[in-house]
Design a protein around this motif. Structure first.
Motif, mmCIF file in Angstrom:
data_model
loop_
_atom_site.group_PDB
_atom_site.id
_atom_site.type_symbol
_atom_site.label_atom_id
_atom_site.label_comp_id
_atom_site.label_asym_id
_atom_site.label_seq_id
_atom_site.Cartn_x
_atom_site.Cartn_y
_atom_site.Cartn_z
ATOM 1 N N THR A 82 -8.222 -4.204 0.639
ATOM 2 C CA THR A 82 -7.008 -3.219 1.118
ATOM 3 C C THR A 82 -6.764 -3.411 2.502
ATOM 4 O OG1 THR A 82 -7.834 -1.838 -0.461
ATOM 5 C CG2 THR A 82 -6.263 -1.169 1.401
ATOM 6 N N VAL B 215 -1.640 -1.129 -4.115
ATOM 7 C CA VAL B 215 -1.173 -0.919 -5.205
ATOM 8 C C VAL B 215 -0.438 -2.251 -5.978
ATOM 9 C CG1 VAL B 215 -0.474 1.543 -5.145
ATOM 10 C CG2 VAL B 215 0.925 -0.095 -4.247
ATOM 11 N N THR C 261 0.852 -1.181 -0.012
ATOM 12 C CA THR C 261 0.092 -0.071 -0.063
ATOM 13 C C THR C 261 0.892 1.278 0.075
ATOM 14 O OG1 THR C 261 -0.170 -0.042 2.604
ATOM 15 C CG2 THR C 261 -1.849 -1.202 1.146
ATOM 16 N N SER D 19 -1.170 6.953 0.846
ATOM 17 C CA SER D 19 -2.685 7.334 0.913
ATOM 18 C C SER D 19 -3.314 5.990 1.397
ATOM 19 C CB SER D 19 -2.930 7.706 -0.380
ATOM 20 O OG SER D 19 -3.060 6.918 -1.187
ATOM 21 N N ARG E 193 -3.774 3.231 -0.239
ATOM 22 C CA ARG E 193 -4.225 2.491 -1.617
ATOM 23 C C ARG E 193 -3.658 1.238 -1.921
ATOM 24 N NH1 ARG E 193 -2.845 3.309 -7.011
ATOM 25 N NH2 ARG E 193 -1.356 4.773 -6.260
#
Length: 800
Positions: free
Chosen positions: A113, A98, A91, A94, A96
């Protein structure tokens, strides 16, 4: 990624262009105000200089400051993490997601996530705390539980700018053994059978996450047979009404209520649980016939007990594990166990019948197998008519058999090592006794007062030597001369002797199968195996009082029979079997596991050494085979020997250590010789006998107690004619000495002598022109072996 130097050059060009435009604008403005071209040109140059200085300072600062935005090659990172067996996710700052690997997807049924993952309890909260700690400290860990059981999470801050988190989730092994097989069966035939009966079944973890579910349950819970349930919390799909009934959320408030039964597969808190659900209206479990039909489908032992502690139903697996005969259903569970365990079982059944919520395991001993405790799982049962308690019993017969065989093999190996060591030391003693007897007999003639006594000592020593050979056979350390042969030929060679041994009251029957594969073994040792087993069978039949029948059969072994034995006992392959069966008294069950142990015998004192079957066991094992004994008291015994079929190859394995005999030369009866012999032996008594025996034959003997002393003794001495050395010696052993001597005197002949087997020494001796003389040996055998080695050396030199 973008090249940093190219970007700087572009920024310089843009900056210079902007500075030039700024200078032109400033010069134009001054010219318009004062109408003086010289002053305007000065303003233009000053503007250019100031803009350049400012741009240079800015670019220098940019060079000193690392880039704030780093481009990551996520395809490369994913390719790297994909090779890991752990679930890995990445991650950014932010939060997110990835990057993640396939193992992560399998663990959490997709790509959620972190920290918002399907975890038991407050696992998500624990993971969030660990994530914040990783941002702060660089690394953090958390112990979690998911659909696959325990999960160890490690979160690490990484990246050039420390702007990403790497989440690693290491999970325990997937369910194995019975739970794994049951999970597969729920997705397969068993699940389909249950579904056709209207039964919804799922295997869930201790925390309620689904490991496997049949199609009916998936359809009712998700609305489609292909609905994803694996890894999900089963409770998310169920709702409980005020009256305590359970229904599927997807079917709405008017759905049929469900009857739910939980069956723990073991007493372990982390063990998977079988969840069975039926509609209350249809009542699959409403009648005794339906309950029995459901129980018969279960692959493990299940029984139902009512509130009074009486059996209601029992499936075949439970009856087989408990030793219950068909049609003889016991009244109480306590009837299955030994007297000491009856009260514990009765108390547990009474406690769970009264409403105990959790399950438990009891270690009990069944009456049929009092020496082998088994696990009896007890749980409360609800919604199954008269049944109040559910019992689960695992069939441990096969597992216990394998455990006994492994323990027996381990014990036999340990005893074999002890027996081999004892035989080795005893062989040294016997060598000295037999040697001194031979030396004394050279000074006495028949008729002397001491001659008969010396002969008696020698005869008893030879008898003791035969016992050590049996010990070496048991410990798989005797010298074998294997040949490629057919088992019927071996049986034919010994059948005439067997008929004389069996006597008049025992009938010998020999049968041979077809298409038997050849085996590689020592024919003399196989004959000893057949004779030993036949003599034991004869004694067992004569003890019965009226003789009997001895059957010797050779046959090929079908692959199905090998599989029944178990691949961990007999590797899968082609075997030829030798079967010897009798109609004697049989072997009692308590004696059967001990029959191959050395010195174990059921015969009267003085009628057996207890080494017959142990010798058979050692010969078979040393030949690469397997032996099994099957017997029922009063119905005789059957010994089955599996020998691997020999695969023909270009050449047979060579025997590294042999006593060479020249083929083109007649053996001479003259044992006298000349030359210098280096004798190396750590046992003083053996060295003394061998030195005197060789000296009497005309040789010059140099004696040493170990390898180092032998090398010192050879310093300044001419090359010896022959080296006679023990193999196992302190300081420097025989093979090491042989290699050192070959460097000093290439091609020097060496005769090894040892109380261990030749086969055992091949692994440590890889030299040519090396011979072997097993202990114990007589003075005559030592002289003959010495002469044969020297004659072979002379023949080799003449050919050269």
């Amino acid at each position: 990624m973008i090249d940093g130097r190219g970007a700087q050059r572009r920024q310089w060009r843009i900056g210079l262009a902007l500075a030039t435009l700024a200078g032109v604008a400033a010069a134009g403005l001054v010219l318009w105000l004062v109408h003086d071209a010289t002053i305007a040109a000065g303003f233009f140059g000053a503007a250019i200089v100031l803009a350049g200085v400012a741009l240079a300072v800015a670019m220098l600062r940019r060079v000193d400051t690392p880039a704030t935005a780093v481009e990551h090659d996520w395809e490369l990172i994913r390719a790297l993490v994909e090779s890991s067996d752990d679930g890995i996710a990445v991650t950014d700052r932010s939060g997110r997601l990835v990057c993640a690997n396939d193992c992560y997807e399998n663990l959490f049924a997709g790509f959620p996530t972190p920290p918002s993952l399907p975890l038991a309890g407050d696992g998500g909260g624990q993971l969030a705390v660990a994530g914040r700690a990783a941002w702060r400290d660089g690394r953090a860990t958390a112990a979690l539980r998911g659909a696959v059981g325990a999960i160890d999470a490690t979160i690490t801050r990484a990246g050039q700018e420390q702007d990403i988190l790497v989440w690693r989730f290491a999970h325990g092994p997937a369910p194995s053994g019975q739970p794994a097989r049951f999970a597969e069966s729920i997705d397969g035939t068993l699940g389909a059978q249950l579904g056709s009966a209207g039964v919804m079944a799922a295997l869930v973890t201790a925390n309620g996450h689904v490991l496997a579910a049949n199609a009916v349950l998936r359809t009712r819970a998700t609305g489609t047979p292909d609905g994803a349930l694996t890894g999900e919390d089963l409770a998310r799909f169920l709702a409980e009404d005020h009256g305590g009934t359970v229904r599927f959320i997807s079917e709405g408030e008017g759905a049929n209520p469900l009857r739910l039964l939980q069956i723990p597969l073991s007493g372990d808190d982390d063990a998977p649980i079988l969840v069975v659900m039926v509609d209350v209206d249809t009542g699959v479990a409403g009648s005794a016939e339906d309950v029995e039909a459901l129980l018969m489908l279960m692959p493990f032992g299940i029984a139902l007990v009512d509130r009074d502690g009486r059996f209601v139903q029992m499936n075949q697996a439970f009856a087989r594990a408990a030793g219950v005969e068909p049609g003889q259903l016991p009244v109480y569970p306590g009837d299955l166990v030994v007297r000491e365990d009856k009260s514990a079982v009765a108390d547990a059944v009474r406690r769970f019948a009264s409403g105990a919520a959790r399950s438990t395991d009891l270690a009990v001993r069944l009456k049929d197998h009092p020496d082998e405790p088994v696990a009896l799982s007890i749980a409360a049962a609800r919604g199954l008519g008269e049944a109040a308690v559910l019992l689960s019993l695992k069939d441990n017969n096969e597992e216990n058999r394998l455990k006994r065989e492994v323990a027996q093999a381990t014990k036999m190996q340990a005893v074999g090592q002890l027996a081999g060591g004892v035989a080795h030391d005893f062989n040294n003693i016997l060598t000295a006794i037999i040697g001194h007897c031979d030396l004394m007999l050279m000074r006495h003639s028949p008729g002397d007062s001491d001659y008969d006594d010396i002969q008696q000592i020698r005869a008893n020593s030879n008898r003791a030597a035969s016992l050590t050979r049996q010990l070496l056979a048991f410990s798989r350390q005797q010298t074998l001369r294997p040949q490629v042969l057919q088992l019927p030929d071996v049986v034919s060679e010994v059948s005439n002797l067997l008929r004389r041994l069996m006597g008049e009251t025992v009938v010998l029957e020999v049968k041979h199968g077809r298409d038997l594969g050849p085996v590689r073994a020592d024919p003399g040792q196989l004959e000893q195996v057949v004779v030993n087993l036949a003599v034991n069978a004869r004694d067992a039949m004569l003890a019965k009082g009226n003789g009997g029948k001895l059957t010797i059969q050779t046959r090929s072994v079908p692959i199905a029979e090998v599989r029944r034995r178990g691949s961990d006992i007999v590797p899968i392959g082609d075997y030829t079997a030798l079967e010897i069966s009798d109609t004697g008294t049989g072997i009692p069950p308590e004696v059967l596991p001990k029959i191959f142990e050395p010195f174990f015998t059921t015969k009267e004192v003085g009628k057996g050494t207890g080494l017959g079957l142990s010798t058979v066991y050692g010969i078979v094992k040393q030949s690469g085979g397997y032996i099994f004994a099957d017997s029922k008291p009063g119905q005789g015994a059957t010994f089955t020997i599996y020998l691997p079929v020999h695969a023909a190859s270009g050449q047979e394995p060579a025997t590294l250590l042999t006593v060479p005999t020249p083929a083109a030369r007649q053996r001479s009866s003259d044992l006298w010789g000349t030359g210098t012999i280096l004798l190396v032996e750590d046992e003083d008594m053996v060295r003394a006998v061998a030195e005197r025996a060789l000296a009497r034959q005309g040789y010059t003997v140099l004696a040493a107690e170990n390898g180092e002393a032998a090398l010192e003794l050879l310093a300044g001495v001419d090359r010896p004619t022959l080296v006679i050395s023990d193999v196992m010696m302190p300081v420097m052993d025989g093979p090491t000495l042989a290699q050192a001597l070959r460097q000093l005197h290439p091609g020097i002949p060496i005769l090894f002598m040892s109380g261990y087997a030749e086969e055992q020494l091949r692994r440590s001796i890889d030299l040519d022109n090396v011979s072997f003389l097993p202990k114990p040996f007589s003075v005559q055998q030592l002289a003959e072996a010495t002469r044969d080695v020297l004659l072979a050396q002379q023949g080799t030199a003449a050919e050269a």
